[in-house]
Design an enzyme around this catalytic site. Sequence first.
Site, short mmCIF file in Angstrom:
data_model
loop_
_atom_site.label_atom_id
_atom_site.label_comp_id
_atom_site.label_asym_id
_atom_site.label_seq_id
_atom_site.Cartn_x
_atom_site.Cartn_y
_atom_site.Cartn_z
N SER A 143 -10.18 -0.43 6.95
CA SER A 143 -9.40 -0.27 5.34
C SER A 143 -8.92 -1.98 5.23
O SER A 143 -7.76 -1.29 3.87
CB SER A 143 -8.27 0.87 5.53
OG SER A 143 -9.27 1.96 5.47
N LYS A 163 0.87 -0.80 -0.04
CA LYS A 163 0.15 0.16 -0.18
C LYS A 163 0.88 1.16 0.37
O LYS A 163 1.87 1.17 0.99
CB LYS A 163 -0.82 0.08 1.48
CG LYS A 163 -2.10 1.35 1.45
CD LYS A 163 -3.00 1.17 3.03
CE LYS A 163 -4.22 2.24 2.50
NZ LYS A 163 -4.68 1.85 3.30
N SER A 205 -9.90 1.95 2.68
CA SER A 205 -9.14 2.32 1.78
C SER A 205 -8.04 1.87 1.05
O SER A 205 -7.26 2.61 -0.22
CB SER A 205 -8.30 3.35 2.44
OG SER A 205 -7.29 2.52 3.24
N1 GLN Z 1 -13.33 4.34 6.15
C1 GLN Z 1 -12.36 4.52 7.29
C2 GLN Z 1 -12.83 5.84 6.83
O1 GLN Z 1 -12.77 6.66 5.64
C3 GLN Z 1 -11.42 3.93 7.20
C4 GLN Z 1 -9.82 3.77 6.89
C5 GLN Z 1 -8.89 2.76 7.22
O2 GLN Z 1 -8.72 1.99 8.18
N2 GLN Z 1 -8.47 3.54 6.74
O3 GLN Z 1 -11.71 6.62 7.48
#
Ligand code: GLN
Length: 486
Positions: A173, A74, A149
């Site tokens: 995420s 990532k 994400s």
């Molecule tokens: N979807 C969540 C957010 O928008 C979690 C993101 C993540 O775990 N980095 O913050």
Amino acid sequence: MGIAEWREQLRRGEVSARELTDLHLARIGAVEPAIHAYLEVTTERARADADRIDRARAAGESLPPLAGVPLAIKDNLCTKGIRTTCSSRMLENFVPPYESTVTDRLWRAGAVLLGKTNLDEFAMGSSTETSAFGPSRNPWNPERVPGGSSGGSAAAVAAGECVAALGSDTGGSIRQPAAFCGVVGLKPTYGRVSRYGLVAFASSLDQVGPFTGSVADAAELLQVISGADSRDATCLQAPVPDYRAALQQPVAGLKVGLIRECFEAPGLDPQVKASVLAAAEQLQSLGCELVELSCPRFNDGIATYYVIAPSEASANLARYDGVKYGYRSEASGSLAEMTARSRAEGFGDEVQRRILIGTYALSAGYVDAYYKKAQQVRSLIRRDFERAFASVDVLLTPTSPSTAFRFGAHSEDPLAMYLADLLTIPANMAGLPAISVPCGFDQQGLPIGVQLITGVLQEELLLQVAHQYEQAAQVMLRRPAAELVP
Ligand code: GLN
């Protein structure tokens, strides 16, 4: 082919590291136009890594555990000399002068870097739609999001563009995109894995973990990336057990808790519910006892998260001032104007929204009403888990209330997007390890994931239950591969 199998074939000389790497590079070439999982493919570096392994084998050297395994990382994990953008204009040209601890451990273990994967900007989002460089697509249906994400990493594993990948999980995420793409995604206990070199989003929640095609492969990666790190003060000293050995333990007699609030969650797709309940029954047929229980604060996780995470993000992202590194606006003006413009031009809408919310929640006069309150509710969520684990060994929930949604489905309504994390956030709030394992498909052929959660540092138990379930259920005999290449 799993990593353990690959290791044996490589050792016996039946296949070379270079062949495996080239196979994946060819796959990337064929499917990337449709998927866009990668922001950068490091072809030369990958071949050099692989050739080094082949030379070591030819020379009769003993091979490290991940020798020749091609991985995707990532793009919020710093890789020395290789651009690390966080999918943001702000860091579009940022080349880290150092390597993150987790990736350093992977390269020392012989893994091969294929490239850096797409994400929501600064890991803020659930679909990769907030990436400044365009979204990734779900290999099961390119009209659907891969989740986020870490959507690029999930899509890359699902599309066969790497053997495994790393992501980061602040509120879901890793697990949510794993569920959307039909792969395994593991968020370790907070502090099990070093955060050194992970670009910070919300430091009390962030944790790095693997995406893999199987639970056994998740154990392989966790084995290598776990453990104390003097460069991350929040990294735990606890010794790293043998995760691979844990997989084979039978699960009969274990108590599996079904959290009532999760199965009554707002917007829970009935097909997801049915598939996840069938997974629970599968565990029951392996001798587990199913126990229904209540975690009354579980559904408050989302409101709590969207105070705490933006607050921490607003502090962490203050460093992007156009001076030290990152994007600098060309516009002339005072230093303060330059900083303001650089931030306005360098950050996308969602990141700016989070900074505004966080700055507001932390400002004098509001900090007690919002930030402090949220921390108190966070303690209550943690207590709910403690109470649950007094009577069961592992908790089982859906990973996401829905399967992969269409692009743009939530673009007008950030709150609807935030609901995608309803079931994953509580584990981050309490710092618990949790895994998403494929458990079925909906009527449109989109994958569904079941989430398992255990107590702090109980990754062995988590992997054991997940592996035994996976072996019994055999859900992932289907792969999206064929439909992909036009
Ligand atoms: N979807 C969540 C957010 O928008 C979690 C993101 C993540 O775990 N980095 O913050």
